[in-house]
Design a protein around this motif. Structure first.
Motif, mmCIF file in Angstrom:
data_model
loop_
_atom_site.group_PDB
_atom_site.id
_atom_site.type_symbol
_atom_site.label_atom_id
_atom_site.label_comp_id
_atom_site.label_asym_id
_atom_site.label_seq_id
_atom_site.Cartn_x
_atom_site.Cartn_y
_atom_site.Cartn_z
ATOM 1 N N TYR A 47 -2.857 -7.931 -4.856
ATOM 2 C CA TYR A 47 -2.282 -7.326 -6.047
ATOM 3 C C TYR A 47 -3.252 -7.059 -7.314
ATOM 4 N N ILE A 48 -4.422 -7.653 -7.234
ATOM 5 C CA ILE A 48 -5.460 -7.332 -8.033
ATOM 6 C C ILE A 48 -6.158 -5.826 -7.644
ATOM 7 N N ALA A 49 -6.074 -5.666 -6.453
ATOM 8 C CA ALA A 49 -6.554 -4.335 -6.015
ATOM 9 C C ALA A 49 -5.694 -3.047 -6.064
ATOM 10 N N ALA A 50 -4.431 -3.548 -6.139
ATOM 11 C CA ALA A 50 -3.172 -2.425 -6.618
ATOM 12 C C ALA A 50 -3.137 -2.226 -7.968
ATOM 13 N N ALA A 51 -3.330 -3.166 -8.967
ATOM 14 C CA ALA A 51 -3.568 -2.848 -10.079
ATOM 15 C C ALA A 51 -4.829 -1.905 -10.765
ATOM 16 N N ILE A 52 -5.966 -2.205 -9.866
ATOM 17 C CA ILE A 52 -7.168 -1.254 -9.869
ATOM 18 C C ILE A 52 -6.863 0.052 -9.533
ATOM 19 N N PHE A 53 -6.112 0.189 -8.385
ATOM 20 C CA PHE A 53 -5.725 1.411 -7.726
ATOM 21 C C PHE A 53 -4.845 2.322 -8.804
ATOM 22 N N LEU A 96 0.890 -1.129 -0.003
ATOM 23 C CA LEU A 96 0.148 0.253 -0.082
ATOM 24 C C LEU A 96 1.000 1.263 -0.067
ATOM 25 N N MET A 97 1.982 1.395 0.816
ATOM 26 C CA MET A 97 2.774 2.425 0.754
ATOM 27 C C MET A 97 3.330 2.690 -0.523
ATOM 28 N N GLY A 98 3.816 1.791 -1.165
ATOM 29 C CA GLY A 98 4.462 1.912 -2.508
ATOM 30 C C GLY A 98 3.488 2.529 -3.524
ATOM 31 N N VAL A 99 2.314 1.839 -3.516
ATOM 32 C CA VAL A 99 1.390 2.151 -4.542
ATOM 33 C C VAL A 99 0.754 3.545 -4.385
ATOM 34 N N LEU A 100 0.669 3.854 -3.010
ATOM 35 C CA LEU A 100 0.150 5.140 -2.666
ATOM 36 C C LEU A 100 1.068 6.129 -2.776
ATOM 37 N N PHE A 101 2.301 6.099 -2.478
ATOM 38 C CA PHE A 101 3.091 7.391 -2.341
ATOM 39 C C PHE A 101 3.895 7.514 -3.741
ATOM 40 N N LEU A 139 -4.594 6.848 -12.702
ATOM 41 C CA LEU A 139 -4.254 7.685 -14.132
ATOM 42 C C LEU A 139 -5.561 8.284 -14.369
ATOM 43 N N LEU A 140 -6.740 7.864 -13.915
ATOM 44 C CA LEU A 140 -7.975 8.588 -14.244
ATOM 45 C C LEU A 140 -8.217 9.916 -13.421
ATOM 46 N N TYR A 141 -7.618 9.719 -12.090
ATOM 47 C CA TYR A 141 -7.169 10.968 -11.131
ATOM 48 C C TYR A 141 -6.785 11.786 -11.792
ATOM 49 N N ALA A 142 -5.587 11.578 -12.330
ATOM 50 C CA ALA A 142 -4.566 12.483 -13.230
ATOM 51 C C ALA A 142 -5.330 13.128 -14.135
ATOM 52 N N GLU A 143 -6.155 12.198 -15.020
ATOM 53 C CA GLU A 143 -6.810 12.550 -16.149
ATOM 54 C C GLU A 143 -7.982 13.893 -15.535
ATOM 55 N N VAL A 144 -8.492 13.571 -14.605
ATOM 56 C CA VAL A 144 -9.404 14.626 -13.966
ATOM 57 C C VAL A 144 -8.811 16.015 -13.613
ATOM 58 N N LEU A 145 -7.593 15.576 -12.895
ATOM 59 C CA LEU A 145 -6.760 17.055 -12.629
ATOM 60 C C LEU A 145 -6.275 17.755 -13.978
ATOM 61 N N ARG A 146 -5.948 16.902 -15.042
ATOM 62 C CA ARG A 146 -5.745 17.796 -16.270
ATOM 63 C C ARG A 146 -6.604 18.316 -16.970
ATOM 64 N N GLU A 147 -7.759 17.786 -16.781
ATOM 65 C CA GLU A 147 -9.235 18.363 -17.516
ATOM 66 C C GLU A 147 -9.811 19.625 -16.733
ATOM 67 N N ASN A 148 -9.425 19.613 -15.427
ATOM 68 C CA ASN A 148 -10.102 20.591 -14.280
ATOM 69 C C ASN A 148 -9.192 21.247 -13.831
ATOM 70 N N PHE A 150 -10.045 4.733 -2.822
ATOM 71 C CA PHE A 150 -10.085 4.390 -1.215
ATOM 72 C C PHE A 150 -10.622 2.918 -1.030
ATOM 73 N N LEU A 151 -11.459 2.417 -1.755
ATOM 74 C CA LEU A 151 -11.904 1.068 -1.532
ATOM 75 C C LEU A 151 -11.103 -0.199 -1.962
ATOM 76 N N THR A 152 -10.082 0.464 -2.744
ATOM 77 C CA THR A 152 -8.931 -0.591 -2.940
ATOM 78 C C THR A 152 -7.889 -0.460 -1.996
ATOM 79 N N MET A 153 -7.820 0.404 -1.155
ATOM 80 C CA MET A 153 -6.724 0.386 -0.108
ATOM 81 C C MET A 153 -6.981 -0.647 0.715
ATOM 82 N N PRO A 154 -7.919 -0.964 1.568
ATOM 83 C CA PRO A 154 -8.291 -2.109 2.394
ATOM 84 C C PRO A 154 -7.959 -3.447 1.800
ATOM 85 N N LEU A 155 -8.431 -3.465 0.639
ATOM 86 C CA LEU A 155 -8.239 -4.767 -0.328
ATOM 87 C C LEU A 155 -6.724 -5.026 -0.423
#
Length: 223
Positions: free
Chosen positions: A110-116, A39-44, A121-130, A166-171
């Motif tokens: 590991y599946i949750a990490a991939a989804i995260f 989690l620490m790696g995938v998050l930070f 990437l979608l989060y970055a796209e939202v920041l780019r758009e707005n 956030f829902l993938t974090m506990p997974l």
């Protein structure tokens, strides 16, 4: 880019790492907690990369993303509830690992990490758009309604993405108990959206027409 903004970003980033680490590894009773490190790696790591990109390409957006001081009391409560959710969820995950209460299959993190990462990437796209996005509910000077890209699908794509994140974090942490705690997040976001809608309808020109064009708030064809 200013030295003050750079120092502020680095300090908050380091404090975030320390805080999450304490919330995970202290309850776990060990640093030998593989899912905690996952989690620490995938998050930070993506957070660091995104911060560097914003620092050089759009420091104003980074400054707005670092500001979490809500002026409205109702939104302040939402922030506090979100913080409580993280604290309880992470501590439970650490305890779950320590005592082996209700573990998930080893492939799930590991599946949750991939989804995260896809959601990030979608989060970055939202920041780019707005580029008006901030962490507080406000209408900024010269702000315009964004109705293209992900904003043409739902009105609040940032919240849609954060729910996935956030829902993938506990997974990723492999904890069912922590996942149950994080299930409260969509309810918290629904409360935030209700208040944000009132602000946008009152203060942002064109938002009423945008609501007619894009009917769904978070999930297409559902809500």
């Amino acid at each position: 880019m200013t030295i003050k903004l750079f120092c502020n970003a680095i300090i908050k980033f380091v404090l975030g790492i320390i805080l999450v680490g304490l919330l995970l590894f202290l309850p776990a009773g060990t640093v030998q907690y593989p899912n905690g490190w996952l989690l620490m790696g995938v998050l930070f790591v993506p957070m660091f990369v995104a911060g560097i990109v914003m620092m050089f390409k759009n420091p104003q957006l980074l400054s707005k993303r670092l500001n979490a001081k809500e002026q409205q009391s109702e939104q302040s409560l939402v922030i506090k509830l979100s913080g409580l959710m993280f604290v309880v969820g992470f501590v439970l995950a650490g305890l779950d690992f320590r005592f082996g209460w209700l573990s998930l299959p080893k492939t799930v993190p590991y599946i949750a990490a991939a989804i995260f990462l896809i959601a990030y990437l979608l989060y970055a796209e939202v920041l780019r758009e707005n580029t008006y996005l901030s962490r507080t509910i406000e209408v900024q000077e010269n702000q315009k309604v964004i109705d293209t890209g992900l904003y043409g699908i739902v009105r609040h794509p940032m919240y849609s993405v954060t729910i996935i994140l956030f829902l993938t974090m506990p997974l990723m942490l492999g904890s069912i108990l922590s996942f149950v705690v994080f299930l409260f997040y969509p309810l918290i976001i629904a409360k935030r959206i209700k208040n944000e809608k009132q602000v946008l309808e009152t203060e942002l020109d064109g938002y009423a027409d945008y609501k007619k064009k894009v009917k769904y708030r978070l999930i297409p064809y559902i809500w």
